[in-house]
Design an enzyme around this catalytic site. Sequence first.
Site, PDB file in Angstrom:
ATOM      1  N   SER A  50       0.853  -1.188   0.000  1.00 24.82           N
ATOM      2  CA  SER A  50       0.000   0.000   0.000  1.00 24.82           C
ATOM      3  C   SER A  50       0.881   1.226   0.000  1.00 24.82           C
ATOM      4  O   SER A  50       2.059   1.163   0.407  1.00 24.82           O
ATOM      5  CB  SER A  50      -0.888  -0.007   1.256  1.00 24.82           C
ATOM      6  OG  SER A  50      -1.444   1.257   1.504  1.00 24.82           O
TER       7      SER A  50
ATOM      8  N   TYR B 288      -2.446  -1.017  10.480  1.00 26.41           N
ATOM      9  CA  TYR B 288      -2.400  -1.262   9.028  1.00 26.41           C
ATOM     10  C   TYR B 288      -1.100  -0.709   8.426  1.00 26.41           C
ATOM     11  O   TYR B 288      -0.403  -1.407   7.685  1.00 26.41           O
ATOM     12  CB  TYR B 288      -3.615  -0.610   8.367  1.00 26.41           C
ATOM     13  CG  TYR B 288      -3.701  -0.827   6.878  1.00 26.41           C
ATOM     14  CD1 TYR B 288      -4.248  -1.999   6.360  1.00 26.41           C
ATOM     15  CD2 TYR B 288      -3.240   0.143   5.982  1.00 26.41           C
ATOM     16  CE1 TYR B 288      -4.335  -2.195   4.990  1.00 26.41           C
ATOM     17  CE2 TYR B 288      -3.323  -0.052   4.612  1.00 26.41           C
ATOM     18  CZ  TYR B 288      -3.875  -1.220   4.123  1.00 26.41           C
ATOM     19  OH  TYR B 288      -3.965  -1.420   2.756  1.00 26.41           O
TER      20      TYR B 288
END
Length: 221
Positions: free
Chosen positions: A170, A183
């Site tokens: 990401s 995350y």
Amino acid sequence: MTSPTEPSTAGSTAPPIAVPKLLTGQKALVTGANSGIGKGVAIALGQAGADVVVNYVDGDDAANAVVEEIKKSGVKAYAHQADVSSEDQVAAMFARMIQEFGTIDILVSNAGLQRDSAFPDMTMAQWNKVLSVNLTGQFLCGRAAVREFLRRGVVASVSSAAGKIICMSSVHQEIPWGGHVNYATSKGGIKLMMESMAQELAPKRIRSEEHTSELQSLRHL
């Protein structure tokens, strides 16, 4: 030379894009492949000629639908339910793939999730769940794939590499994300894990990369 296929463009006004069968004879596993990026990558791998294992943790119907879409490209595919954070389930998934397909050439570790919380309110359950799936899951799948790559070695008629590993990451492997500390931590871990793997495994002709885009990933297979 194998003729390229033209993927379905139902619902799109864009012209069909020919996909060369560059991966014919290769065997791929995509985790978290019953939706989103994983689904798109799994279908694209099939269109490029690879046989594909569609991993998922929930959603039998969605996984089976992806399998049927992949099979339209004339390749083999099946769905396998497994939690990538479980060492035993990952081992069983790879054992079945080797039994069904003979080996693995491409691993796309895509499975991931979020359990968002303000930092002072984050529970251990939220922290551990995200790290176990997003980071430990990539480690477990990567380790299993590398063991098979090393066992089998390079098969020149299939690929110049012993194997390929791509871990979906990401932009938050680089960009901080308040309210999503677990995350962002997992994605930062993926980045350094893959860079360290690449350094260690490149001499053994194993390609290891992390990407923030599935389109980037498919260009490197």
